[in-house]
Design a protein around this motif. Structure first.
Motif, PDB file in Angstrom:
ATOM      1  N   MET A 231       0.545  -1.368  -0.058  1.00 12.53           N
ATOM      2  CA  MET A 231       0.542  -0.252   0.276  1.00 12.53           C
ATOM      3  C   MET A 231       1.074   1.370   0.301  1.00 12.53           C
ATOM      4  N   GLN A 232       1.906   1.349   0.774  1.00  9.74           N
ATOM      5  CA  GLN A 232       2.874   2.390   1.113  1.00  9.74           C
ATOM      6  C   GLN A 232       3.260   2.799  -0.254  1.00  9.74           C
ATOM      7  N   TYR A 233       4.244   1.806  -0.688  1.00  5.95           N
ATOM      8  CA  TYR A 233       5.671   1.795  -2.287  1.00  5.95           C
ATOM      9  C   TYR A 233       4.445   2.263  -3.054  1.00  5.95           C
ATOM     10  N   LEU A 234       2.970   1.107  -3.645  1.00  5.88           N
ATOM     11  CA  LEU A 234       2.397   1.804  -4.529  1.00  5.88           C
ATOM     12  C   LEU A 234       1.367   3.258  -4.829  1.00  5.88           C
TER      13      LEU A 234
ATOM     14  N   VAL B 287       7.767  18.096  -1.978  1.00  4.05           N
ATOM     15  CA  VAL B 287       7.379  18.484  -0.866  1.00  4.05           C
ATOM     16  C   VAL B 287       6.726  16.903  -0.101  1.00  4.05           C
ATOM     17  N   ILE B 288       6.707  16.741   0.620  1.00  6.13           N
ATOM     18  CA  ILE B 288       5.799  15.767   1.613  1.00  6.13           C
ATOM     19  C   ILE B 288       5.102  16.005   2.303  1.00  6.13           C
TER      20      ILE B 288
ATOM     21  N   ALA C 241       7.385   7.226   0.538  1.00 11.12           N
ATOM     22  CA  ALA C 241       7.757   8.829  -0.106  1.00 11.12           C
ATOM     23  C   ALA C 241       8.461   9.323  -0.275  1.00 11.12           C
ATOM     24  N   ILE C 242       9.713   9.115   0.614  1.00 12.97           N
ATOM     25  CA  ILE C 242      10.874   9.657   0.985  1.00 12.97           C
ATOM     26  C   ILE C 242      12.056   8.862   0.171  1.00 12.97           C
TER      27      ILE C 242
END
Length: 329
Positions: A128-131, A150-151, A162-163
């Motif tokens: 979920m997080q990487y996709l 910017v995140i 995302a970082i």
């Protein structure tokens, strides 16, 4: 029979129940998985509360991420066999394909043999997080070396992913967090700069860091008043990708900045990637390569036992976590 988590009414974490139910038979093209770990996501809390993009028929299961061992395969499944270690891609519908259970069933095209170096907890914290981050930053924004991104909500599992993805392609990361409590942890996680929105002037700090180059990409989970300082710091032709909506305040439309800088403001759901087979395969290759090389490393905040699912959801809603919440089964 298998133990699964369901809810019979919408509400807080206390509506979640662990129940023994009879599972339906395995259909063609399906894979049954004995779950070892679950990854928790805010979408599951929204479904439970009745505020998600899907409306379940009650009682309903829930859950988007799991890792475990293949128990059985349905007719026509040739890429998996009992005993394989796998994790699952978040489905289009967690109502149809819920993950919270000892045994779960998924279409074979949403099942992945993850790198053997990953333990169960880490494997359940990947997709979920990487996709989500990959689809926004790479597929849509074409983030590349030299860009400034910017995140916001940077300490969330998606923000941390995302970082890592931004660093992998050579972009400069400005992480935005509400208080200074997580500032050093974000720097340790790879952010080039951290702006504390409750303690600093967001617009001034972003302009100070980005300078004349400006911010080309914004990856935002918050919305609300933050739109104005974010767009004020963006470069001409920049893109703001909105994937959340955590703010309870109205989101103003920054007309002056959008017109003056020809900005793109775009809504985004991870379904854009998971629902497109070609895009999904490209994303999987990028993520698996990053996991194997070590440039992508899921950060686990806290682990709960399956019987603690209510406590896990309470913690999920506390906004105290740094990274992913995982439940072992």
């Amino acid at each position: 029979m298998a133990r699964v988590v369901r809810f019979h009414r919408h509400g807080g974490p206390e509506v979640l129940r662990i129940e023994d139910i009879e599972l339906p038979g395995l259909g063609p093209g399906e894979v049954q998985i004995r779950v070892k770990a679950l990854g928790l996501n805010r979408a599951e809390a929204l479904l439970r509360a009745g505020a998600y993009i899907e409306t379940p028929t009650l009682p309903s299961g829930l859950g988007l991420e799991a890792a475990g061992v293949v128990e059985a395969v349905g007719e026509g499944v040739n890429d998996f066999m009992p005993g394989d270690s796998v994790s699952v891609i978040p489905p289009q519908s967690m109502i149809r394909w819920p993950a919270y259970g000892e045994l779960v069933t998924y279409p074979a095209n949403l099942v992945v043999k993850h790198p053997p170096s990953l333990d169960w907890r880490t494997a359940a914290a990947v997709w979920m997080q990487y996709l989500t981050a990959y689809g926004a930053l790479i597929e849509i924004a074409s983030l590349h070396s030299g860009d400034i991104v910017v995140i916001t909500a940077a300490s969330s599992s998606v923000g941390l992913a995302a970082i890592q993805i931004a660093n992998r392609v050579g972009a400069t990361v400005i992480a935005v967090t509400r208080t200074s409590a997580k500032k050093q942890a974000l720097l340790n996680a790879g952010a080039s700069h951290v702006v504390v929105s409750a303690e600093e002037d967001l617009s001034a700090r972003l302009n100070e860091i980005a300078g004349q180059q400006g911010v080309r990409v914004v990856f935002d989970a918050i919305g609300g008043p933050v739109f104005e300082p974010l767009t004020a710091a963006m470069a001409r032709g920049g893109i703001l990708i909105e994937y959340g909506g955590l703010s309870r305040e109205p989101t103003p439309f920054p007309l002056g900045a959008v017109l003056g800088k020809t900005l793109t403001l775009r809504g985004y759901l991870v379904h854009e990637i998971t629902g497109d087979p070609a895009k999904l395969e490209t994303a999987k290759a990028f993520i698996l390569d990053g996991l194997e090389s070590g440039t992508l490393r899921p950060i686990i905040d806290r682990t709960f036992a399956f019987d603690q699912i209510v406590e896990a959801h309470r913690y999920l809603e506390s906004n105290e976590q740094f990274g992913k919440i995982v439940v072992t089964v």
